[in-house]
Design an enzyme around this catalytic site. Structure first.
Site, PDB file in Angstrom:
ATOM      1  CB  CYS A 180      15.583 -21.956 -23.860  1.00 58.96           C
ATOM      2  SG  CYS A 180      16.169 -21.199 -25.258  1.00 58.96           S
TER       3      CYS A 180
ATOM      4  CB  CYS B 187      19.245 -24.363 -30.765  1.00 56.43           C
ATOM      5  SG  CYS B 187      18.527 -25.344 -29.365  1.00 56.43           S
TER       6      CYS B 187
END
Length: 279
Positions: free
Chosen positions: A215, A81
């Site tokens: 993101c 991530c």
């Protein structure tokens, strides 16, 4: 149990220092799985509320500074991530675990990072992406053309004229669960070129199962695809996220070096009550 909540570009995470490995015994004694623990803590209204949870662990290789375990808000494990990695680095930096230059272990490989502005800005070097693949999908009887690329986790990038007109939840979910990407599915990004070095992005995140404010790996995927397709002409690429924050993506022509840079904010410190496990 102490925790910090941090956010990068509106992507928010609960971070816990678990180098003493007390969490495992804590959960085992109470008959709670780690997946359930993550879901309960990340739940809005009844928990802290977050897009994901990060555990800072001791590294397997002593040459690295730490290892992380990363969980999406639904309790699933993710290999990587981008924004979460920046938040983990700031946490480790402020806790004295690391200095300005960092190496840490993820399921996607070893991630290198640099800390600037006393932790307020973090630059991470992501693992090299997979070779981009153009794909044409049929979704609800309509053709959707995009590019699949793995920037640590899988992403499908769909260029559009106006991201504001996209039903990100409906179309994103349909693509995320499309048979083409089974069994694990994919994250889905809609990208609009704004200028020769700037794009606007909206992302449906796998594991969160909704649109998120940003993101990091998705922004990276969109920047690379936009550059390769000629939607932008210059590097680094500035990515306007849903939160309004700007992420900066730079990469070598051969894509062997990829960098994600952005601000990181410490929201608060807290202590979890055992009662969070009752919901």
């Amino acid at each position: 149990m102490e925790f910090w909540k941090l956010q990068g570009s509106g992507n928010d995470f609960v971070v816990i220092d678990d180098r003493d490995e007390k969490l495992e015994s804590f959960l085992k004694e109470r008959g709670v799985s780690k997946e359930d623990f993550v879901r309960k803590v990340c739940a809005f209204h009844t928990g802290v509320g977050a897009d994901g949870l990060i555990l800072i662990k001791n590294p397997d290789n002593p040459e690295n500074d730490f290892k992380w375990e990363f969980f999406n808000s639904d309790g699933s494990v993710a290999e990587m991530c981008g924004n979460g990695s920046r938040c983990a680095v700031r946490f480790a930096y402020e806790r004295g675990i690391v200095g300005n230059k960092v190496r840490f272990e993820t399921l996607a490989g070893v991630i290198k990072a640099e800390v600037y502005e006393n932790g307020r800005k973090v630059k991470v070097q992501l693992t090299p992406p997979s070779k981009p693949e153009e794909k044409t999908l049929t979704v609800d009887g309509e053709e959707v053309i995009g590019v699949f690329i793995n920037t640590g986790v899988p992403h499908f990038v769909v260029p559009v004229e106006d991201v504001e007109k996209v039903n990100v939840i409906k179309l994103g979910r349909a693509i995320r669960f499309h048979e083409e990407f089974q069994p694990k599915g994919t994250n889905v990004n809609f990208v609009q070129p704004v200028s020769e070095d700037t794009i606007k992005v909206r992302t449906y995140e796998r594991g969160v199962e909704s649109e998120t404010l940003a993101c990091g790996t998705g922004a990276t995927a969109c920047a690379i695809v936009s550059y390769l397709k000629g939607l932008v002409k210059k590097k680094p690429v500035n990515v306007l996220t849903r939160s309004g924050e700007v992420l900066t993506i730079d990469f070598s022509e051969d894509l062997k070096e990829v960098f994600l840079t952005g601000s990181v904010y410490k929201v608060f410190e807290g202590r979890l009550s055992e009662e969070v496990l009752e919901y």
